[in-house]
Every structure is written in structure tokens, then in C-alpha cells.
Design an enzyme around this catalytic site. Sequence first.
Site, PDB file in Angstrom:
ATOM      1  CB  THR A 184      -0.914  -0.069   1.320  1.00 47.09           C
ATOM      2  OG1 THR A 184      -1.741   1.135   1.170  1.00 47.09           O
ATOM      3  CG2 THR A 184      -0.246   0.125   2.536  1.00 47.09           C
ATOM      4  CD  GLU A 331      -3.498  -0.905   5.021  1.00 43.30           C
ATOM      5  OE1 GLU A 331      -2.426  -0.007   5.320  1.00 43.30           O
ATOM      6  OE2 GLU A 331      -4.539  -0.665   4.315  1.00 43.30           O
ATOM      7  CE  LYS A 441      -9.831  22.117  15.017  1.00 41.60           C
ATOM      8  NZ  LYS A 441      -9.264  20.953  16.155  1.00 41.60           N
ATOM      9  CD1 TRP A 446     -13.298  18.965  13.512  1.00 44.37           C
ATOM     10  CD2 TRP A 446     -11.719  18.778  12.040  1.00 44.37           C
ATOM     11  NE1 TRP A 446     -12.174  18.595  14.186  1.00 44.37           N
ATOM     12  CE2 TRP A 446     -11.105  18.544  13.472  1.00 44.37           C
ATOM     13  CE3 TRP A 446     -10.829  18.749  10.956  1.00 44.37           C
ATOM     14  CZ2 TRP A 446      -9.936  18.068  13.671  1.00 44.37           C
ATOM     15  CZ3 TRP A 446      -9.412  18.303  11.179  1.00 44.37           C
ATOM     16  CH2 TRP A 446      -9.026  18.131  12.604  1.00 44.37           C
TER      17      TRP A 446
END
Length: 548
Positions: A184, A331, A441, A446
Site C-alpha cells: 500500500t 490492509e 480544520k 472541521w
Amino acid sequence: MESLMMDRQLLLSSLLWRTERLFHDKKIITRIGDGQYHEYTYREYGRRVRKLANALGRLGVEHGDRVGTLGWNHYRHLETYFGVPGFGAVLHTVNLRLFPDQQRFTINKVADEVLFFDPDQLALVEELVDLGIPTVKAFVVFGDTVPETRLQNVHAYEDLLAAETDEFEFPEFDERDAAAICFTSATTGDPKGVVYSHRGMVLQAMCLAMHDKLGMSEDQVWLEVAPMFHCNGWNIPHTALLQGSTLVLPGVHPQPIDYVRMVSDLKVTGMNAAVTIGTLMRDAVHSSGRDWDLGSLQTMWLGGQAPSKAIMNWWAEQYGTYVTQGWGMTENTPQICFSAIKSTLRENAGDDELLALRQKQGQPIPLVQIKILGAEGEELPWDGESVGDFWVRSPFTASAYYDDERTAENMVDGWFRTGDVGAIDPDGYVILKDRSKDLIKSGGEWISSIDLENALMAHPKVREATVVNIPDEKWLERPLACVVPTDDSLTEDDLRTHLAVDFAKWSIPDRFLFVKEVPKTGVGKYDKKVVRSLYTDGGFDAVEAKLG
């Protein structure tokens, strides 16, 4: 008290046993040119897989040795998917789109003994040898002949198989043995290796075959667009083989119009690909000037990010195609969630409500447990509002990276930290807000780049859009939008007005840059780090000069 059940191992070779006996007459079809296809049955496939297993032994491969591939989606590459792990070796699918230095790193990291590759990758393999891949003792070209080359100990794939018998008894060994390795991409540093078990891959294939997940079945004709060098092709080849589905592979260097043609020619009923492919196929249909017969395409599974409402609606309106999605990562072998609508939610929901639910990433697939943790490590409720980090665990979730100290950052107390941020609603539907590194942010608030991207791509004059965080002296961070328009008349004010319907003023990007194409990773995801890097090097001018 112990059970009295037989202790049979969950091995990939057990899937092949089933397929050869139940679905021996079903086919694997590979595009080899415009409107030209190679096809053979699963019975013939099984025979060639056994020949390959014998050839591996003759090349000196032993149980547990690593075998690398640099290959596109085609039948010869598919034969390594079962021939290598069935023999007891470990298949390492090298990502074709990594830089040579990264490819060399992955080959050396796992110490590949043999490297299979497509003829068009010959120059790359020679470069890798120059860079240094000392563990590779033999090379095999996927083809009938060996091109002129300075490589040593190189073989033609068909010559290897022709010299072998199709008599081979697949060995029995521990289902927890390694079957495959994928790497990955890392945000920083070298790629991270994930080692898959036979057990995990068999369980994933069984999950995808379930009717309320992907529902892969014998009567489907499935087009595998997702690259076989990434996440084992989303485990689609294993699931298709398990269920006896006709499997269609796009071959070498496919283009969007090739996918359209394959759906039309072969009456494809389902396909899986990155979200960008759904958009590119739509554009290919428009630009071709032809009236394509794509009515057979019932399911389009688009991953990597949430497909936009615009693309969901276009495929449904034009061809009756149901666009679905899921969420996964290397994963997790790779699937974590799949989007299927519960009957209790379907009963009284209107079209808009159903579309909004389909925008969520779905529920965890069987055997996956998931939780969200807040900033202080506290577990957050499934209320659809509480936002935190996603952690998962399952029999097919990585417990460690291969020989990598970064394991300690991501695998803690039997859980894997995904790096994604979001919420879970009371019905267990995951709502992915962003990668933790991509959340913005601004002034203490956010902003989700994914929400902005989905809203921008819902505009009728937008083909693609990505949003990245850039530094700001006053607000610390602000969103920057890069947009690929379909119409030159589109303006920044048009986009601000469009976003203002659903977004607070402070969350709307200050700048919209119109570009020719959004940079993409090797597997078709929007590559935000390229945009951020360009901005860091030279500001808005650098982004526009490179992409605009």
C-alpha cells in the site's frame, strides 16, 4: 470439549477444486484487441494452473518463496493467482504504476525469486535489474516468445507450460500460510507490505458472494476493471471462480471506450472499478457518437471514494444500471463495508432518501467489527453524528506490516487504525468523512473534502473535482477546489452558488481552479498530495500551470 468436525484447511486451491467440477464449462474471456477476445473454459484454466505449478518447481521455487508479477488483467496473469499460492509459494503483485525505485524496493523487501511480466514491461524490468533486484533468479515473459533482451535466465510463459504435464496434486498446508503480498502507498516513506493468508482470502471471497453484499453468482458475466496488481483485484477473481461467474478481463492498456465495447459485445452484467472509470465511461459514450447497447449492465461497483449522485443517476437513467459502492483498503484483504439497503429502510424511503443512503459507505461485511474512537481514545456512539477515527478487526485484517516499524502506529491491541475519519449511524452504515490527513480544520471548524467533492460533482457542468487543504495565515487551513468543467461557461460564482445550498459560507472554498484533469493515483483515486505539493512549491500559479 473439542468438536468432532473435520479439520480441513481453507486454501485457495479448494476454490479451484469446486470450480473445475461444478463450472468446468464456464468461461474466462480476455480482450486482446478491438472487438477481439481470447476465451477458454474453467476446465482449461485448471489444467494450465497445474502446468504452471509444475513449472514453478522446475524453476526452483519452493514452499514459501515469493513470486512477483508485473502484469495487466489477462488470463495468464490470472493463472498465477492460483498456480503460485496453490503450489505453496507467495504471489507478489507488483504495482505497475509505482515509480521504479518503489517497485525495486517492494521486490527486494520480500525477496522475489522469480518475476513474471508482460512484454510491454520489458524495458522497466531491465531498468529494475540495473537498479538492483539481486534475489530474482529467473524471469518469465507472459507470452509465446522472449523479446530481444539483455536479461539472463528468461523464459517464455507458453514454453514453460508446454513442457509440463497438467498432473499436479495441490499440497495441503496451514491455511494461515501466506498466499499473496500487496504493498500500500505510504503518505511518507516507502510502501508498506501486507501479507494475506489463504484463510483470509477464502473468507473474503465467500463474503462477496453473499446475496446482500456483491451477490456474485454463476449467471453473471463480470468485468474485472480494478487492476489485478492492486488488492488482489478487490478479490473479484477469487469470487468469480468460486461462484462460476463468466469472468471478463480487459487485457493490456485498456481505455474507457474498451470497457464500453466489452459490456456491449459480451453482455456484461456487472463490473467493478474506481469511481473515475464510471465517469470516463460515460464520457466515452458521449464522445463516441454511437448508440451503445449497454442494457445488460445491471451492477456497477465503484470504489476508492463515494460515487457522485450525478453518476449514479446518469447510469440508472440511461441503462438501468445500479451503481453501488463499498469501503476497503489493502490492509483488509480489502473489503470492510459494502453498500446494501436494509429492507426496513427501503420500505418507506423516497428516492432522495435512498440515494442519500447509497452515498454512505455501507455496513461492515460479515466477520468485520468496527468502532470509532474520539480524540481522547474514547469509543463514540453510533448516532450518525459523532465523528472519530475508524478502527477495524477481522480474520482478514492485517495484524502487522511486513517487516515495518510503522506497525506500531496502526495495529494496537488487536485493532487496525484505518486512518479514515467519520461516523456510523444507528443502523450500522459507515459515513466516511475523509482521510485523517485530508480533513480541513479552518478556524477551529472541521470541513470534509469528500462532502465538498461530492457536491461539486453533482453540478451538471462538472466532470471531476477534488478539494485539498492549503495553509492560511488567518484560518490555519482553507479548502482549495480543483474542478474539471464540461462546459467553458462555468464560473467560480456558479460553483459558490451551487454549494451555498448545502454548505455554510465558511466551508466553501475561497478559490476554484479550473483544470484539464485531476491527478490520480495508480489505482484511479484522486491524488491530493500532488495538488498540495504543487501549491507548496509555487502557490495557485504552480497548480494552474501544471494542471490547467
